[in-house]
Design a protein around this motif. Structure first.
Motif, PDB file in Angstrom:
ATOM      1  N   LYS A 138       0.597  -1.517   0.180  1.00 31.98           N
ATOM      2  CA  LYS A 138       0.275  -0.492   0.089  1.00 31.98           C
ATOM      3  C   LYS A 138       1.145   1.335   0.344  1.00 31.98           C
ATOM      4  CE  LYS A 138      -4.045  -2.574   2.463  1.00 31.98           C
ATOM      5  NZ  LYS A 138      -4.411  -1.700   3.876  1.00 31.98           N
ATOM      6  N   GLU A 139       2.289   1.023   0.724  1.00 33.77           N
ATOM      7  CA  GLU A 139       2.513   2.337   0.644  1.00 33.77           C
ATOM      8  C   GLU A 139       3.523   2.414  -0.024  1.00 33.77           C
ATOM      9  OE1 GLU A 139       5.232   5.559   2.374  1.00 33.77           O
ATOM     10  OE2 GLU A 139       3.188   4.973   2.412  1.00 33.77           O
ATOM     11  N   PHE A 140       3.775   1.273  -1.131  1.00 28.83           N
ATOM     12  CA  PHE A 140       4.546   1.741  -2.404  1.00 28.83           C
ATOM     13  C   PHE A 140       3.312   2.281  -3.728  1.00 28.83           C
ATOM     14  CE2 PHE A 140       7.647  -2.424  -1.831  1.00 28.83           C
ATOM     15  CZ  PHE A 140       8.406  -1.786  -0.965  1.00 28.83           C
ATOM     16  N   ASP A 141       2.531   2.063  -3.702  1.00 26.95           N
ATOM     17  CA  ASP A 141       1.411   2.452  -4.620  1.00 26.95           C
ATOM     18  C   ASP A 141       1.032   3.591  -4.232  1.00 26.95           C
ATOM     19  OD1 ASP A 141       0.760  -0.232  -5.384  1.00 26.95           O
ATOM     20  OD2 ASP A 141      -0.609  -0.864  -4.636  1.00 26.95           O
ATOM     21  N   ARG A 142       1.069   3.873  -2.218  1.00 27.53           N
ATOM     22  CA  ARG A 142       0.988   5.745  -2.569  1.00 27.53           C
ATOM     23  C   ARG A 142       1.731   6.538  -2.613  1.00 27.53           C
ATOM     24  NH1 ARG A 142       2.162   9.641   1.334  1.00 27.53           N
ATOM     25  NH2 ARG A 142       4.407   8.441   1.717  1.00 27.53           N
ATOM     26  N   ILE A 143       3.173   5.808  -3.063  1.00 25.46           N
ATOM     27  CA  ILE A 143       4.382   6.746  -3.207  1.00 25.46           C
ATOM     28  C   ILE A 143       4.265   6.398  -5.031  1.00 25.46           C
ATOM     29  CG2 ILE A 143       5.313   6.982  -0.941  1.00 25.46           C
ATOM     30  CD1 ILE A 143       7.416   5.302  -1.888  1.00 25.46           C
TER      31      ILE A 143
END
Length: 259
Positions: A124-129
């Motif tokens: 989810k964090e990879f997708d966010r950034i």
């Protein structure tokens, strides 16, 4: 280019589970020490009062573990045997230097409570950034733990990774994972509480034990990750001190950001 210090200090005045001893010889005491050393080891007599002001050099003596302050854990820290390579994990003095000067990615985990974050949350964090690390990139975890630095809570209230989360990063080719918390694993109390509930040994320090099957290094006790201007697009240098057969080595971690 701008430099951002990502290192936490070795501070004998702060609380540590393994207390730090720090003795400082003043320049006057250092002169007397030098005179005694010359007499004992080289048979040379020298009166320290002949020196300007009777002073020579200050001298620090410290007693501490290699896991104090910002440090890099070597594969040998995770156990005496490995299932990869020769079966003998490398010590900190044997690690390739090019692992420790690389482009880096910082992930924001500050919204998570004490415990272990899983692979889904990292994705989810990879997708966010909008970015995933390339092979050999360094991944840094911004947990917010340094706000408790110097207190007992720094060692008991923080966020770590579970085993699948570490495997995800290693599958992407990452070989150095850093955190601003005390450990890459969840706190001891959290781990043991989950183990007592489940009797499942897989919850016992999984982030570290992954290192028995896959070679990688951790950087623990980083600082100032909130000062990084963006989640990626910068480089990190975190060369560990070369301690023969050491399971870890202190590091002055620094981010280099292009203006």
């Amino acid at each position: 280019m701008r430099f951002i210090d990502l290192s936490s200090p070795v501070d004998a005045s702060s609380f540590e589970p393994d207390p730090v001893g720090h003795e400082v010889l003043t320049p006057r005491e250092g002169a007397a020490h030098m005179s005694a050393e010359m007499r004992e080891h080289f048979g040379v007599e020298f009166d320290p009062n002949e020196l300007p002001d009777g002073e020579f050099l200050s001298l620090d003596r410290m007693t501490l573990t290699t896991h104090t302050g910002t440090h890099v854990d070597a594969p040998s820290h995770y156990g005496s045997r490995a299932s990869y390579g020769t079966g003998i994990p490398r010590h900190i003095d044997e690690m390739p230097l090019d692992w420790f000067f690389r482009p880096a990615v910082v992930l924001d985990l500050t919204g998570h409570d004490t415990g272990a974050v899983g692979a889904d949350e990292l994705n989810k964090e990879f997708d966010r950034i909008g970015h995933r690390p390339e092979p050999l990139d360094i991944v840094l975890l911004h947990t917010g733990a340094p706000r408790r630095a110097g207190t007992r809570e720094y060692f008991t209230d923080f966020v770590g990774l579970d085993g699948p989360a570490v495997h995800l990063l290693l599958d992407l080719g990452v070989r150095v994972i850093g955190t601003d918390a005390f450990s890459l694993d969840a706190p001891f109390g959290d781990i043991l509480a989950r183990y007592r509930r489940t009797n499942d040994r897989s919850v016992l320090w999984p982030a570290h034990f992954v290192g028995r099957d896959r070679e990688y290094c951790q950087i623990e006790r980083l600082a100032n990750l909130d000062a990084l201007p963006s989640p990626y697009g910068f480089r990190v240098a975190c060369f560990p001190v070369k301690i023969t057969e050491g399971g870890a080595g202190w590091a002055r971690a620094v981010a280099m950001v292009d203006d």
